[in-house]
Design an enzyme around this catalytic site. Structure first.
Site, PDB file in Angstrom:
ATOM      1  CE1 TYR B 294      -4.337   1.054   0.818  1.00 44.57           C
ATOM      2  CE2 TYR B 294      -2.819   2.817   1.761  1.00 44.57           C
ATOM      3  CZ  TYR B 294      -4.008   2.716   0.820  1.00 44.57           C
ATOM      4  OH  TYR B 294      -5.394   3.629   1.388  1.00 44.57           O
ATOM      5  CE1 TYR B 345      -5.156   4.911  -1.315  1.00 47.63           C
ATOM      6  CE2 TYR B 345      -7.292   6.713  -1.438  1.00 47.63           C
ATOM      7  CZ  TYR B 345      -6.278   6.272  -0.504  1.00 47.63           C
ATOM      8  OH  TYR B 345      -7.430   6.223   0.293  1.00 47.63           O
TER       9      TYR B 345
END
Lengths: 152, 392
Positions: B294, B345
């Site tokens: 991430y 994202y």
């Protein structure tokens, strides 16, 4: 106490609109003290561990009772960042500003999130000694900021 | 965890922040779910479970809208983006327990009214836990309004402690961009050089524009079922080897409080999750062929490389500078899809999709012979999460 008009606020402080408080019974005494220009921290009466922001239980011994210890408002910068981009339009004329994490000298484990004032953004350092100063935002609302510690 | 597998992944196109309108959040979720069921070769009627993170969607409306015959499981992890990988673990847990058979994990993001880049502002809409709270009173008056501000504070301390350089942070951004350039789905299609990186405006020292991830809209859905059932679906199953979510209580609110003790402050907060994950899967860091970490901020990739045992604390800077995270030649290709930094994202769910494609052998930037993939969610407040997937 805490009743100065906005024009007397220190140069460079952030807009008053950011200082909206939503205290609960555990955090209210902290903000009541800042309005009197006193820095107080919650300490467990059972084991002496500080807990800030104040919470209903001691994370070390689970006791609830706290005492409010007055601190002298000195600390060192644990980390900092220079905010150069305004996340909201309202902050456009306030950048750059410095956010510092300050570990209090006489309250081990207490770290405050504060603006570091009175220093060029490129001169801020980790480990810098700082003193609390008071920003009276409006009647009854005072936010702690820090300045580099006076030397000598 | 007994045997479960991911059998379908689906996504909408990715959009710049706010550009997914006039589609609705529900509409994008539905499109991603339908694409995932199609990918799996399942019918929408086969779905009986919904496993989310960050508050999730309104299953009542979604199930009614899509005509799901019967919902047997609907739950969300608490917290924020840290639960992305863990939402697949939640789906697997639902299947393993027998509560549901075919469970979808989905994120649908539209940042017109809700901007995660300013997530601490009390005016934010959406399910993400937002203010005002008594705890945020200790942050907001100082102009700490955004996750990026908090990660800048963590990164500054990390640099102070270990001496990481801007060139090392930049390598994370450059590696992600190089991967994105080969992908038509990526929102960033222009090359990024180290000179570009070093010349970029600082946003929150020591983080510059290219240390921040993109701000995007879109939806991604992932379908998990039993390994037995998975064997009858369209693609080679991707086995869930293990999933973990949580973290240390002392990590706690993390970016929403910055009170973490010194021993763990300059980390990603993933240490306990990594230990749990590897233990449950019986896998070592050396076994991981591709890591989908991430990457909301470049520096947090460095700290995850350390917390997941790919290098020792403080050594991730030199590790990336030596080329180890580059596809295709690095020892551990990271974010082969371009990540949050350069593809899109969608709160980490693109990482799950990429891991599945890698283990099917169909990725655009395929890691040759990839058998084990690591996917992470967060760093953030707890829960942060991890997912180990294996080729079926």
């Amino acid at each position: 106490m805490g009743n100065r008009p906005a024009r007397d606020r220190r140069a460079g402080v952030l807009p008053a609109s950011l200082a909206q408080l939503h205290a609960d019974p555990w955090t209210a005494p902290f903000w009541e003290a800042t309005a009197r220009h006193e820095l107080v921290c919650a300490r467990c009466v059972g084991c002496g561990v500080f807990r800030m922001p104040p919470t209903p239980f001691c994370h070390a011994c689970r006791r609830q009772d706290i005492e409010w210890v007055e601190c002298e408002g000195r600390g060192t910068v644990y980390s900092y960042t220079v905010i150069r981009h305004a996340v909201i339009d309202e902050l456009r004329e306030y950048v750059p500003y410095i956010i510092a994490l300050v570990d209090l000298t006489d309250a081990p484990g207490v770290r405050l999130v504060v603006n570091l004032l009175g220093v060029d953004p490129d001169q801020a350092t980790i480990g810098m000694a700082v003193d609390i100063v008071w920003d009276d935002v409006r009647e009854g609302v005072t936010i702690p900021r820090v300045l580099p510690a006076a030397t000598g | 965890m007994s045997e479960t597998a991911i059998v379908g992944v689906g996504a909408t196109p990715y959009y710049r922040r706010g550009r997914s309108e006039p589609q609705t959040v529900l509409e994008m979720a539905g499109k991603a779910i339908l694409a995932a069921t199609e990918d799996a070769g399942l019918a929408i009627e086969d779905l009986d479970g919904f496993a989310y993170f960050m508050g999730g969607l309104d299953t009542a409306l979604l199930a009614q809208t899509l005509g799901i015959p019967e919902v047997r499981f609907t739950a969300s992890l608490t917290g924020g983006g840290g639960g992305s990988a863990g939402s697949v673990g939640l789906a697997a847990a639902a299947v393993t327990s027998g509560m549901a058979d075919v469970v979808v994990s989905v994120m649908s993001l539209q940042q017109s009214r809700q901007r995660l880049g300013a997530a601490f502002l009390p005016t934010q809409e959406g399910a993400y836990p937002s203010g005002p709270t008594p705890e945020l009173d200790f942050l907001l008056p100082s102009g700490l309004l955004a996750p990026g501000h908090s990660f800048a504070l963590i990164t500054q301390r990390y640099i102070h402690r270990y001496g990481a350089t801007r060139e090392q942070l930049g390598e994370v951004a450059l590696a992600a961009r190089a991967n994105a350039l080969r992908r038509p789905t990526a929102l960033r299609s222009e090359a990024l050089t180290l000179d570009d990186y070093l010349a970029a405006p600082m946003v929150a020292d020591p983080l510059c524009l290219f240390d921040f991830c993109l701000e995007s809209d879109g939806a991604v859905a992932v379908i998990t079922t039993s390994l037995e059932r998975a064997r009858a679906t369209r693609h080679r199953p991707v086995r869930v080897l293990a999933s973990a979510h949580g973290g240390a209580g002392a990590w706690g609110q993390a970016i929403r409080g910055l009170a973490m003790p010194d021993g763990i402050f300059a980390t990603s907060g993933h240490g306990p999750v990594a230990k749990q994950l590897y233990g449950a899967a019986g896998v070592q860091p050396d076994d991981v062929d591709v890591a989908l970490l991430y990457d909301h901020f470049t520096s947090m990739v460095l700290m995850q490389l350390e917390d997941y045992g790919f290098c020792a604390p403080g050594e991730a800077g030199p590790f990336v500078q030596d080329g180890h995270i580059r596809w295709p030649d690095g020892a551990l290709p990271v974010n082969t899809h371009g990540g949050n930094l350069s593809e899109a994202y969608i709160v980490g769910m693109t990482h799950v999709k990429e891991a599945v494609e890698q283990l099917r052998g169909t990725a655009v930037n395929q890691v040759a012979g990839a058998e084990v993939a690591l996917v992470t969610g967060g760093p953030a407040q707890i829960p942060v999460s991890g997912l180990l997937l294996g080729r079926g």
